[in-house]
Design a protein around this motif. Structure first.
Motif, short mmCIF file in Angstrom:
data_model
loop_
_atom_site.label_atom_id
_atom_site.label_comp_id
_atom_site.label_asym_id
_atom_site.label_seq_id
_atom_site.Cartn_x
_atom_site.Cartn_y
_atom_site.Cartn_z
N UNK A 194 0.80 -1.22 0.00
CA UNK A 194 0.00 0.00 0.00
C UNK A 194 0.84 1.27 0.00
N UNK A 195 2.08 1.16 0.48
CA UNK A 195 2.94 2.34 0.65
C UNK A 195 4.36 1.98 0.24
N UNK A 196 4.58 1.71 -1.04
CA UNK A 196 5.91 1.24 -1.49
C UNK A 196 7.03 2.23 -1.24
N UNK A 197 6.72 3.51 -1.15
CA UNK A 197 7.77 4.51 -0.88
C UNK A 197 7.95 4.74 0.62
N UNK A 198 7.16 4.07 1.42
CA UNK A 198 7.25 4.18 2.88
C UNK A 198 7.19 5.64 3.35
N UNK A 201 3.51 7.59 7.57
CA UNK A 201 3.87 7.35 8.97
C UNK A 201 5.07 6.40 9.10
N UNK A 202 6.18 6.72 8.45
CA UNK A 202 7.34 5.80 8.46
C UNK A 202 7.94 5.67 9.85
N UNK A 211 11.47 -6.10 7.23
CA UNK A 211 11.73 -5.84 5.82
C UNK A 211 10.48 -5.28 5.16
N UNK A 212 10.56 -4.04 4.67
CA UNK A 212 9.43 -3.40 4.01
C UNK A 212 9.61 -3.38 2.50
N UNK A 213 10.46 -4.23 1.96
CA UNK A 213 10.69 -4.26 0.52
C UNK A 213 9.41 -4.69 -0.21
#
Length: 214
Positions: A194-198, A201-202, A211-213
């Motif tokens: 949903x938020x590939x660029x993070x 609210x990172x 891992x958020x890859x």
């Protein structure tokens, strides 16, 4: 409110007629007959466990006075140690585990040598311990932070959650894997999808090593 918190509330809000002891506040709703039946049942239950006679009120002004001890609890607790700062815990457990969990939390605070009154909305198994510490004392602050983690882990050990209503934010990220296990990877996968660029609210909720890859 536990005994420590009740005493603080009585002194802070000048509540004559209330006793410095563990106190449970209840509110009843319904028709006059239904309310009478509820009060009679609660009075019987309280008496069977050694509780005092209920103090109760119908008029708004009198009801507000009774609730003052709970509504002003935060500032009353802070008045126990002038100049101190505080951390608030947010443990939530199954109601059947609540008494044991609270007793363990109180023993942990005593062992840490910290002033930490308790207030909660215990009908849903949620209680808050306000851990007071001297901001100019790094060692005391460290003990306070350690105690907040310990309270959360006590809740997890009783089948509860580290955060009942206050959210995860930054301070409880280290507990999320302990609470949710492999589900953290599922949460991270959804976050990445949903938020590939993070950019949403990172750095919150999920542990640092997740891992958020996408």
């Amino acid at each position: 409110l536990d005994r420590l918190q009740m005493g603080a509330s009585i002194r802070h809000s000048k509540l004559e007629g209330l006793e410095e002891r563990e106190t449970l506040f209840l509110e009843f709703h319904g028709s006059p007959r239904a309310v009478d039946e509820q009060i009679a049942l609660v009075r019987e239950i309280c008496a069977s466990f050694g509780g005092d006679e209920l103090k109760w009120a119908l008029e708004q002004e009198a009801r507000t006075k009774l609730w003052t001890a709970r509504h002003n609890a935060y500032w009353a607790a802070r008045s126990l140690r002038s100049g101190c700062e505080s951390f608030a815990t947010d443990a939530c457990v199954p109601i059947s585990s609540l008494p044991t969990c609270i007793l363990e939390a109180q023993r942990a605070a005593e062992a840490a040598g910290l002033t930490a009154p308790i207030v909660g909305h215990v009908g849903d198994g949620n209680f808050h311990m306000l851990v007071l510490y001297e901001p100019s004392d790094p060692a005391q602050r460290a003990r306070a932070e350690a105690l907040t983690d310990q309270i959360a882990r006590i809740a997890l050990a009783h089948g509860g959650t580290a955060t009942g209503e206050h959210g995860v934010g930054l301070h409880k990220r280290n507990l999320m894997r302990e609470e949710h296990g492999a589900a953290i990877e599922v949460m991270a996968a959804l976050k990445a999808a949903l938020d590939p660029s993070n950019i949403m609210n990172p750095g919150k909720i999920l542990p640092d090593e997740t891992d958020l890859t996408p």
